[in-house]
Design an enzyme around this catalytic site. Structure first.
Site, PDB file in Angstrom:
ATOM      1  N   HIS A  82      46.598  29.414  17.355  1.00 47.59           N
ATOM      2  CA  HIS A  82      47.252  29.015  18.581  1.00 47.59           C
ATOM      3  C   HIS A  82      47.528  30.491  19.374  1.00 47.59           C
ATOM      4  O   HIS A  82      48.584  30.445  20.016  1.00 47.59           O
ATOM      5  CB  HIS A  82      48.614  28.254  18.368  1.00 47.59           C
ATOM      6  CG  HIS A  82      48.507  27.241  17.637  1.00 47.59           C
ATOM      7  ND1 HIS A  82      48.316  25.806  17.961  1.00 47.59           N
ATOM      8  CD2 HIS A  82      48.506  26.913  16.352  1.00 47.59           C
ATOM      9  CE1 HIS A  82      48.192  24.933  17.121  1.00 47.59           C
ATOM     10  NE2 HIS A  82      48.638  25.570  16.060  1.00 47.59           N
ATOM     11  N   SER A 104      36.785  51.494  37.643  1.00 41.91           N
ATOM     12  CA  SER A 104      36.987  50.664  38.763  1.00 41.91           C
ATOM     13  C   SER A 104      36.821  51.783  39.861  1.00 41.91           C
ATOM     14  O   SER A 104      36.920  52.818  39.877  1.00 41.91           O
ATOM     15  CB  SER A 104      38.736  50.143  38.935  1.00 41.91           C
ATOM     16  OG  SER A 104      38.915  50.168  40.138  1.00 41.91           O
ATOM     17  N   LYS A 135      41.300  52.619  35.162  1.00 45.30           N
ATOM     18  CA  LYS A 135      40.736  51.542  34.412  1.00 45.30           C
ATOM     19  C   LYS A 135      39.642  51.931  33.350  1.00 45.30           C
ATOM     20  O   LYS A 135      39.048  52.707  33.631  1.00 45.30           O
ATOM     21  CB  LYS A 135      40.269  50.386  35.314  1.00 45.30           C
ATOM     22  CG  LYS A 135      41.387  49.858  36.216  1.00 45.30           C
ATOM     23  CD  LYS A 135      42.216  49.041  35.493  1.00 45.30           C
ATOM     24  CE  LYS A 135      41.865  47.669  34.746  1.00 45.30           C
ATOM     25  NZ  LYS A 135      41.724  46.643  35.873  1.00 45.30           N
ATOM     26  N   GLU A 187      32.713  40.931  28.672  1.00 49.60           N
ATOM     27  CA  GLU A 187      33.022  39.931  29.688  1.00 49.60           C
ATOM     28  C   GLU A 187      31.640  39.167  30.066  1.00 49.60           C
ATOM     29  O   GLU A 187      31.386  37.942  30.366  1.00 49.60           O
ATOM     30  CB  GLU A 187      33.682  40.432  30.838  1.00 49.60           C
ATOM     31  CG  GLU A 187      35.183  40.418  30.688  1.00 49.60           C
ATOM     32  CD  GLU A 187      35.652  41.665  31.735  1.00 49.60           C
ATOM     33  OE1 GLU A 187      36.978  41.194  32.323  1.00 49.60           O
ATOM     34  OE2 GLU A 187      34.928  42.577  32.307  1.00 49.60           O
TER      35      GLU A 187
END
Ligand code: ARG
Length: 459
Positions: free
Chosen positions: A155, A276, A282, A289
């Protein structure tokens, strides 16, 4: 050029030609089409339809076509209906009227099945190779940190401590099953359809076993109607690819989380992350992804072909031409993702102290305490209650496991004997899990060795 036309008074409309043309994508099957056609020519020679000399000329011309087709410009301006038509036109350009014999009793229905099988057989091998590469990278990453401890989650809440190699071996198992699935897909692909004709079986005396041997197939198909109607082998591949992508997607999701500032366990290499355009600080996990994103497209390819096949009357229907783009797309994405995941895994640096601290600070040892009580004679339900109360008390007073010791435990409940205090350390509880498949250090070391041996057999 058309492979049909005698029965027509006028040609196809420009709209229909544009709509139905598949050369733009099925040209990817050109090599397979040439290899299959060469084997078919040899079979025609054995059947007495071609002379030996004719067969040789045809086979040589096909070799030249395959060589020419390495240059994409070869297809420039071609408006043939599909790759099969294109290849026959090119043959005609080279051997003239002799080319008219190559399609003797052959149908594109069996030809497209053969070509797809030849191509897909190699793709199954390629996927298996890439899987093995990724599995090796996971084992190497496990070996870099053999004793690292992380909290295992259920969980997405800290559950029980496990060894880092144990966690990686879970993915090794998933990819090992994927490897088997691509093997299954390959077995069902590795069956030779030529000799089936359009649907009823060839009217010429082909030695089908000889064609199978010629092309290295393990067996011949058993029913000519099934050949024209069947795309199960493609579905098998797409299912194997989709499942592999699901596993990759879950791995990607884990590592996106684990490398976040919030978790802070691992560092992904500069080479597999992006910055970024606005925010200078970043370092984004784009490679992972994209793997996660592409998994949706591969599952889409499986669904797409299932819906294409559903409800098609026996046997061949032109709908089936729509199998190619999902297949090609899935192959590109699964191959790319497997390779990318391997490179990411090779770049991972684990900050061992961070997950170890997460395991120390949370109550992931609560189960170890409850089980220690149970081993000492307390019924498990009571033991669970007691350990639960200890956690509740600790949460209230802000205590971590390390804030307890033998005395304070005994004072909390007399069932806690002094020797149980050692389970406050997550490393101790793990030693009770030396069961096969468990996270006990010896069990994991054995599993790692076995995994190495299994991998060696795969490659
Ligand atoms: N381009 C077709 C396909 O990919 C080849 C088979 C054509 N057969 C036919 N009966 N029109 O399915």
């Amino acid at each position: 050029m058309k492979l049909w036309g005698g029965r027509f008074e006028s040609g196809p409309s420009e709209v229909f030609e544009r709509f139905s043309n598949s050369l733009a994508f099925d040209r990817r099957l050109l090599d397979a089409d040439v290899r299959g056609s060469q084997a078919f020519a040899r079979s025609l020679a054995r059947a007495g339809v071609l002379t030996g000399e004719e067969c040789e000329r045809i086979v040589a011309a096909f070799d030249a076509i395959a060589a020419d087709a390495k240059n994409p410009a070869y297809f420039g301006g071609a408006d043939d209906e599909d790759v099969h038509t294109f290849v026959i036109r090119k043959l005609k350009e080279r051997v003239g009227g002799l080319a008219d014999k190559i399609h003797t009793g052959r149908s594109r229905n069996e030809q497209v099945s053969l070509d797809t099988r030849l191509w897909l057989r190699d793709e199954c091998d390629r996927a298996r190779e890439l899987l093995a590469g990724l599995m090796r990278a996971l084992l190497d990453l496990a070996a870099k940190y053999p004793n690292a401890i992380i909290p295992g989650y259920t969980h997405l809440r800290r559950a029980q401590p496990v060894l880092w190699p144990h966690y990686l071996l879970a993915y090794f198992e998933m990819f090992a099953r994927d490897h088997e699935r691509f093997g299954d897909a390959r077995r069902r692909t590795d069956v030779m359809p030529l000799g089936s004709g359009a649907l009823a079986g060839s009217g010429f005396p082909h030695d089908r076993e000889a064609i199978a041997r010629d092309l290295g197939f393990a067996a011949i198909t058993r029913n000519s109607m099934d050949v024209s109607a069947d795309r199960d082998f493609a579905l098998d591949y797409l299912y194997a690819a989709s499942t592999a992508m699901l596993h990759l997607s879950r791995l990607a999701e884990d590592w996106i989380l684990y490398s976040s500032e919030e978790f802070g366990w691992m560092e992904l290499g500069d080479g597999v992350t992006s910055g970024s355009s606005l925010m200078p600080q970043k370092k984004n996990p784009d490679s992972l992804e994209l793997i996660r994103g592409k998994s949706g497209r591969v599952a889409g390819a499986l669904t797409s072909l299932m819906f294409t096949i559903k409800g098609l009357p026996m046997t061949y229907n032109r709908d089936m031409q729509e199998d190619k783009r999902p297949l090609f797309e899935a192959a590109d994405e699964v191959n790319g993702s497997l390779e990318m995941a391997r490179v990411v895994a090779e770049s991972v640096v684990l900050r061992e102290s961070v997950p170890a601290a997460a395991a120390d600070e949370s109550w992931v040892i609560a189960t170890d305490l409850a089980e220690a009580l149970a081993r000492n004679g307390t019924a498990f339900h009571q033991a669970h209650q007691l350990a639960g109360k200890l956690v509740l008390e600790s949460v209230r007073s802000g205590k971590k496991p390390g804030d307890w010791n033998a005395e304070s435990l005994a004072a909390f409940a007399p069932e806690f004997t002094p020797d149980m205090a050692r389970y406050l350390d997550p490393r101790e509880g793990m030693k009770t899990r030396e069961i096969a498949g468990g996270t006990g250090p010896r069990a994991v070391a054995t599993a790692l060795e076995e995994a190495r041996a299994r991998l060696a057999k795969l490659t």
